[in-house]
Design an enzyme around this catalytic site. Structure first.
Site, mmCIF file in Angstrom:
data_model
loop_
_atom_site.group_PDB
_atom_site.id
_atom_site.type_symbol
_atom_site.label_atom_id
_atom_site.label_comp_id
_atom_site.label_asym_id
_atom_site.label_seq_id
_atom_site.Cartn_x
_atom_site.Cartn_y
_atom_site.Cartn_z
ATOM 1 N N GLN A 1 39.773 41.502 48.805
ATOM 2 C CA GLN A 1 38.858 40.888 49.765
ATOM 3 C C GLN A 1 38.680 41.767 50.996
ATOM 4 O OE1 GLN A 1 37.122 38.062 49.182
ATOM 5 N NE2 GLN A 1 36.132 38.087 51.174
ATOM 6 N N ASP B 1 33.666 43.389 41.591
ATOM 7 C CA ASP B 1 32.937 43.423 42.857
ATOM 8 C C ASP B 1 31.820 44.473 42.838
ATOM 9 O OD1 ASP B 1 33.412 41.804 45.081
ATOM 10 O OD2 ASP B 1 35.338 42.766 45.509
ATOM 11 N N LYS C 1 36.897 30.891 45.757
ATOM 12 C CA LYS C 1 36.772 31.635 44.495
ATOM 13 C C LYS C 1 37.861 31.194 43.514
ATOM 14 C CE LYS C 1 34.849 35.611 46.989
ATOM 15 N NZ LYS C 1 35.124 36.942 47.561
HETATM 16 N N1 GUN Z 1 33.839 40.346 51.857
HETATM 17 C C1 GUN Z 1 32.588 39.869 52.057
HETATM 18 N N2 GUN Z 1 31.893 39.867 50.899
HETATM 19 C C2 GUN Z 1 32.726 40.350 49.958
HETATM 20 C C3 GUN Z 1 32.588 40.595 48.563
HETATM 21 O O1 GUN Z 1 31.545 40.377 47.945
HETATM 22 N N3 GUN Z 1 33.690 41.090 47.940
HETATM 23 C C4 GUN Z 1 34.840 41.370 48.604
HETATM 24 N N4 GUN Z 1 35.842 41.878 47.906
HETATM 25 N N5 GUN Z 1 34.993 41.163 49.891
HETATM 26 C C5 GUN Z 1 33.944 40.651 50.561
#
Ligand code: GUN
Length: 299
Positions: free
Chosen positions: A98, A121, A54
């Site tokens: 995350q 998110d 990312k």
């Molecule tokens: N862990 C797995 N998928 C995601 C997501 O889309 N966002 C976040 N913050 N953590 C994740």
């Protein structure tokens, strides 16, 4: 292997990135640089990889990003305090914590502390609620948002379709169901949400025009569970032991791709399907958050 039924997530993500980049340029012309903060707690190896990907994508698009890494034993209160500071920092437009978090930290408390305006998110209860209400205006979680966009941009009609979603998690399954059952263009589907307690999942799948597999079971979806011509979207990322592999494991999806691809109408490869598109949705959400917070950009 014929590739003419593949939904190329990388290529579609590039198109979304190009759109995002022009919005970043417009923001920059107005003197605004989008800022995205990642927070990682502990050393979960998959999370490190995801956040790294990312960060690199953000840099390519001209989005400033930074990652704060907290130790595994960080008290929840310290994480909430950090989020309070990021909420108050006007140079930060998007915040992503995350998941998964260490067990002593309550994810709901954490996601509820991120300002809804910076919640790219889509996990804050306000954004979850807006999605359920179907009025728009909130942030949609990136993975189900990515699946929806892949369907739209591949010409797969959800209207009136039988959709079977495998997995009822808060990150994918539940918001996916909410997106596809909206009374809206590109939705209006008949949604069945299957989970670990569902009776005869295979029978549900066989009825589906669209199967979205997001339950985290390696290669669960087999050829005899898919109606010929159905669209199959694989959200799964599972590590399976493989002594022959350099790392001792390999990644497989929730779909037995080799068996299902020949009978599917359309199918996402994995990798190269939902994953790249999820990152594209995150960047798009970040730019929208920046536009909304600064009243700048092209929108
Ligand atoms: N862990 C797995 N998928 C995601 C997501 O889309 N966002 C976040 N913050 N953590 C994740």
């Amino acid at each position: 292997m014929s590739a003419d039924n593949l939904i190329d997530g990388r290529a579609i993500a590039q198109k979304v990135h190009a759109e995002t980049e022009s919005r970043v340029d417009a923001l920059k012309s107005a003197g605004v640089k989008p800022g995205l903060m990642f927070v990682r707690v502990g050393e979960d190896s998959a999370s490190k990889v995801y956040v790294g990907m990312k960060e690199r994508t953000a840099a390519k698009l001209g989005i400033r990003s930074e990652t704060t890494v907290l130790p595994e034993d960080t008290p929840e209160a310290d994480l909430l305090e950090l989020l309070g500071k990021l909420n108050a920092d006007a140079s930060v437009h998007g915040i992503l914590v995350q998941a998964p978090l260490p067990r002593h930290i309550d994810e709901t408390n954490v996601f509820s502390t991120v300002s809804p305006a910076k919640d790219i998110d889509g996990f804050h209860p306000v954004n979850v609620g807006k999605l359920m209400l179907g009025k728009g205006g909130g942030f949609v979680p990136c993975t189900p948002g990515a699946v929806h966009e892949l369907l739209i941009r591949s010409g797969v009609a959800a209207e009136g379709a039988e959709v079977v979603i495998l997995g009822r998690g808060n990150i994918v399954g539940k918001p996916m169901a909410a997106i596809l059952c909206q009374k809206k263009q590109h939705a209006n589907a008949t949604v069945t949400l299957c989970h670990s307690r569902s009776r005869d999942v295979a029978e549900h799948c066989r009825r589906a025009d669209i199967v979205v597999a997001a339950m985290g079971v390696p290669e669960f979806v087999k050829a005899d569970m898919v109606k010929p011509g159905a669209t199959v979207i694989d959200v799964g990322v599972n590590r399976v032991d493989d002594p022959a592999a350099e790392k001792g494991y390999r990644l497989v999806g929730d779909v037995d791709f080799a068996a299902v691809q020949p009978i599917a109408g359309k199918i996402t490869p994995n990798p190269g399907g939902v994953g790249p598109m999820t990152i594209a949705m995150l960047m798009r959400n970040t730019v929208r958050a920046t536009e909304q917070q600064t009243d700048a950009g092209i929108r």
